[in-house]
Design a protein around this motif. Structure first.
Motif, PDB file in Angstrom:
ATOM      1  N   GLU A   2      52.673  30.797  94.494  1.00  0.00           N
ATOM      2  CA  GLU A   2      54.171  30.113  94.683  1.00  0.00           C
ATOM      3  C   GLU A   2      55.223  31.072  94.487  1.00  0.00           C
ATOM      4  O   GLU A   2      56.534  30.621  95.437  1.00  0.00           O
ATOM      5  CB  GLU A   2      53.801  28.652  94.951  1.00  0.00           C
ATOM      6  CG  GLU A   2      53.342  27.902  95.369  1.00  0.00           C
ATOM      7  CD  GLU A   2      52.949  26.490  95.454  1.00  0.00           C
ATOM      8  OE1 GLU A   2      52.789  26.055  96.453  1.00  0.00           O
ATOM      9  OE2 GLU A   2      53.040  26.515  94.249  1.00  0.00           O
ATOM     10  N   ARG A   3      55.383  31.129  93.749  1.00  0.00           N
ATOM     11  CA  ARG A   3      56.237  31.690  92.602  1.00  0.00           C
ATOM     12  C   ARG A   3      56.753  33.199  93.142  1.00  0.00           C
ATOM     13  O   ARG A   3      58.025  33.678  93.128  1.00  0.00           O
ATOM     14  CB  ARG A   3      56.168  32.142  90.988  1.00  0.00           C
ATOM     15  CG  ARG A   3      56.960  30.960  90.282  1.00  0.00           C
ATOM     16  CD  ARG A   3      56.457  30.831  88.751  1.00  0.00           C
ATOM     17  NE  ARG A   3      54.706  31.679  88.200  1.00  0.00           N
ATOM     18  CZ  ARG A   3      54.253  31.175  87.729  1.00  0.00           C
ATOM     19  NH1 ARG A   3      53.813  29.723  87.386  1.00  0.00           N
ATOM     20  NH2 ARG A   3      52.603  31.947  87.083  1.00  0.00           N
ATOM     21  N   ARG A   4      56.038  34.001  93.290  1.00  0.00           N
ATOM     22  CA  ARG A   4      56.211  35.554  94.059  1.00  0.00           C
ATOM     23  C   ARG A   4      56.231  34.978  95.812  1.00  0.00           C
ATOM     24  O   ARG A   4      56.482  36.027  96.700  1.00  0.00           O
ATOM     25  CB  ARG A   4      55.302  36.335  93.816  1.00  0.00           C
ATOM     26  CG  ARG A   4      54.338  36.006  92.841  1.00  0.00           C
ATOM     27  CD  ARG A   4      53.322  37.193  92.488  1.00  0.00           C
ATOM     28  NE  ARG A   4      52.984  38.196  93.125  1.00  0.00           N
ATOM     29  CZ  ARG A   4      51.561  38.532  93.546  1.00  0.00           C
ATOM     30  NH1 ARG A   4      50.285  37.893  93.392  1.00  0.00           N
ATOM     31  NH2 ARG A   4      51.123  38.457  94.538  1.00  0.00           N
ATOM     32  N   GLN A   5      56.539  33.625  96.505  1.00  0.00           N
ATOM     33  CA  GLN A   5      56.278  33.533  97.804  1.00  0.00           C
ATOM     34  C   GLN A   5      55.732  33.980  98.229  1.00  0.00           C
ATOM     35  O   GLN A   5      55.699  35.115  99.779  1.00  0.00           O
ATOM     36  CB  GLN A   5      58.222  33.734  97.751  1.00  0.00           C
ATOM     37  CG  GLN A   5      59.157  33.232  96.882  1.00  0.00           C
ATOM     38  CD  GLN A   5      60.364  33.048  97.368  1.00  0.00           C
ATOM     39  OE1 GLN A   5      60.902  34.860  97.616  1.00  0.00           O
ATOM     40  NE2 GLN A   5      61.882  32.481  97.116  1.00  0.00           N
ATOM     41  N   VAL A   6      54.647  34.062  97.974  1.00  0.00           N
ATOM     42  CA  VAL A   6      53.743  34.527  99.461  1.00  0.00           C
ATOM     43  C   VAL A   6      52.899  34.046 100.417  1.00  0.00           C
ATOM     44  O   VAL A   6      53.143  32.727 100.048  1.00  0.00           O
ATOM     45  CB  VAL A   6      52.595  35.340  98.584  1.00  0.00           C
ATOM     46  CG1 VAL A   6      50.779  34.693  99.185  1.00  0.00           C
ATOM     47  CG2 VAL A   6      52.473  36.154  97.713  1.00  0.00           C
ATOM     48  N   GLU A   7      53.188  33.943 101.290  1.00  0.00           N
ATOM     49  CA  GLU A   7      53.081  33.566 102.571  1.00  0.00           C
ATOM     50  C   GLU A   7      51.472  32.864 102.086  1.00  0.00           C
ATOM     51  O   GLU A   7      50.367  33.078 102.630  1.00  0.00           O
ATOM     52  CB  GLU A   7      53.317  34.333 103.646  1.00  0.00           C
ATOM     53  CG  GLU A   7      54.442  34.601 103.754  1.00  0.00           C
ATOM     54  CD  GLU A   7      55.350  33.375 104.238  1.00  0.00           C
ATOM     55  OE1 GLU A   7      55.115  32.290 105.171  1.00  0.00           O
ATOM     56  OE2 GLU A   7      56.771  33.615 103.663  1.00  0.00           O
ATOM     57  N   LEU A   8      51.633  31.695 101.897  1.00  0.00           N
ATOM     58  CA  LEU A   8      50.119  30.763 102.169  1.00  0.00           C
ATOM     59  C   LEU A   8      50.206  29.934 103.743  1.00  0.00           C
ATOM     60  O   LEU A   8      50.318  29.275 103.854  1.00  0.00           O
ATOM     61  CB  LEU A   8      50.295  29.488 101.460  1.00  0.00           C
ATOM     62  CG  LEU A   8      50.737  30.655  99.758  1.00  0.00           C
ATOM     63  CD1 LEU A   8      50.566  29.339  98.540  1.00  0.00           C
ATOM     64  CD2 LEU A   8      49.047  31.616  99.371  1.00  0.00           C
ATOM     65  N   GLY A   9      48.234  30.082 104.039  1.00  0.00           N
ATOM     66  CA  GLY A   9      47.653  29.035 104.319  1.00  0.00           C
ATOM     67  C   GLY A   9      47.542  27.735 103.883  1.00  0.00           C
ATOM     68  O   GLY A   9      47.747  27.183 102.993  1.00  0.00           O
ATOM     69  N   PRO A  10      47.032  26.917 104.290  1.00  0.00           N
ATOM     70  CA  PRO A  10      46.459  25.628 103.898  1.00  0.00           C
ATOM     71  C   PRO A  10      45.569  25.777 102.993  1.00  0.00           C
ATOM     72  O   PRO A  10      44.968  26.321 103.158  1.00  0.00           O
ATOM     73  CB  PRO A  10      45.673  24.539 105.059  1.00  0.00           C
ATOM     74  CG  PRO A  10      46.463  24.892 106.133  1.00  0.00           C
ATOM     75  CD  PRO A  10      47.028  26.671 106.321  1.00  0.00           C
ATOM     76  N   VAL A  11      45.847  24.404 101.993  1.00  0.00           N
ATOM     77  CA  VAL A  11      44.812  24.514 100.899  1.00  0.00           C
ATOM     78  C   VAL A  11      43.767  23.581 100.525  1.00  0.00           C
ATOM     79  O   VAL A  11      44.716  22.383 100.701  1.00  0.00           O
ATOM     80  CB  VAL A  11      44.728  25.235  99.333  1.00  0.00           C
ATOM     81  CG1 VAL A  11      44.227  25.127  98.404  1.00  0.00           C
ATOM     82  CG2 VAL A  11      45.859  26.639  99.600  1.00  0.00           C
ATOM     83  N   THR A  12      42.923  23.363 100.586  1.00  0.00           N
ATOM     84  CA  THR A  12      42.175  21.858  99.890  1.00  0.00           C
ATOM     85  C   THR A  12      41.733  21.785  98.829  1.00  0.00           C
ATOM     86  O   THR A  12      41.489  23.491  97.807  1.00  0.00           O
ATOM     87  CB  THR A  12      40.888  21.593 101.083  1.00  0.00           C
ATOM     88  OG1 THR A  12      39.450  22.204 100.519  1.00  0.00           O
ATOM     89  CG2 THR A  12      41.444  21.829 102.455  1.00  0.00           C
TER      90      THR A  12
END
Length: 221
Positions: free
Chosen positions: A122-132
Motif C-alpha cells: 500500500e505504501r508503494r501504491q501497488v495495485e491490489l485486488g480484494p484480500v480476505t
C-alpha cells in the motif's frame, strides 16, 4: 458504514468493515452480479443438543459450516444470480464458497506476513485486488487466474525453495470461503480489502509475490 480496525492489523492496512447482520444470500448474489464470480453454497452451522455443529454431521469437522457439501461441488458452482438465489432459498445459512482457477486465484499466506506485505504494498501504491482474512489467521490475496502454476517458479527465482516458505496459491480445483461466512466458533471470514470498482481488475501474481515472499521469509527466520 461503521468500521473496525483490529489491533493485530498494522497502521496503513485497510480497516475491516463490520459485517454482522449481512445476509449470506445477498452477499452471494452480489459476488455473482457485481464481480461475475462463480458461487457455490456450502455447509452450514446447526444446533445439536445446544451445540453448534457442521451440517455435514462430522463431530470434529475441521471447517464447521464452511466447506462443500459433496465431491461434485466443482460442477455445482454458478455465475447466475438467479441460481444463486435458489441455492440460498434452500439453505439460507449456507457458507459462501468461491471456486478458484476461474475468474481469480488466491495467494494464501499467514496473517502476520500478509499484514506486513499489505502495508508495504500500500505504501508503494501497488495495485491490489480484494484480500480476505480468516479466523485461522490466514490472508488470501486475489490475483489473476494462473497463479497456481506460476508461483513455485516465481518463489524459486527469488531464492527460496517453494516449500521453504508458507506461501501457496489456490487455483483450479480449489476454493476460498467468502465473507460473511462464519467458521464454527472461530468467527467470520472478513475483508481486509473489500471488492470495489477500483479493484475490479486483478493484479498478476508476479506483482505481489516478491513482497509476500519477503514477508513470509522474515516470518520463517
Amino acid at each position: 458504514m461503521d468500521v473496525t480496525g483490529p489491533s493485530r492489523f498494522p497502521a496503513g492496512t485497510s480497516q475491516i468493515p463490520q459485517q454482522r447482520g449481512e445476509r449470506l444470500r445477498d452477499a452471494a448474489v452480489r459476488y455473482a452480479e457485481e464481480r461475475h464470480w462463480d458461487v457455490l453454497s456450502g455447509t452450514w452451522l446447526e444446533a445439536v443438543d445446544g451445540v453448534e455443529r457442521c451440517s455435514c454431521g462430522t463431530a470434529d469437522c475441521p471447517a464447521p459450516g464452511a466447506h462443500p457439501t459433496g465431491r461434485d461441488w466443482v460442477n455445482q458452482a454458478t455465475g447466475s444470480a438467479v441460481v444463486v438465489r435458489r441455492m440460498w432459498a434452500r439453505t439460507p445459512r449456507a457458507a459462501i464458497l468461491l471456486p478458484t482457477g476461474r475468474t481469480f486465484d488466491a495467494l494464501d499466506v499467514p496473517e502476520s506476513a500478509g499484514c506486513l506485505a499489505l502495508a508495504r504494498m500500500e505504501r508503494r501504491q501497488v495495485e491490489l485486488g480484494p484480500v480476505t482474512c480468516t479466523p485461522g489467521r490466514r490472508m488470501l490475496f486475489f490475483v489473476l487466474p494462473g497463479a497456481a502454476a506460476k508461483v513455485p517458479d516465481l518463489v524459486r527465482n527469488l531464492g527460496w525453495p517453494p516449500n521453504a516458505i508458507d506461501l501457496t496459491a489456490r487455483g483450479e480445483g480449489d476454493y476460498v470461503v467468502a465473507p460473511p461466512t462464519r467458521v464454527g466458533l472461530r468467527g467470520p471470514i472478513q475483508w481486509a480489502r473489500r471488492p470495489t470498482a477500483a479493484n475490479r481488475w486483478l493484479p498478476d501474481a508476479q506483482e505481489l509475490v516478491s513482497a509476500l515472499a519477503y514477508a513470509c521469509g522474515r516470518e520463517r527466520r
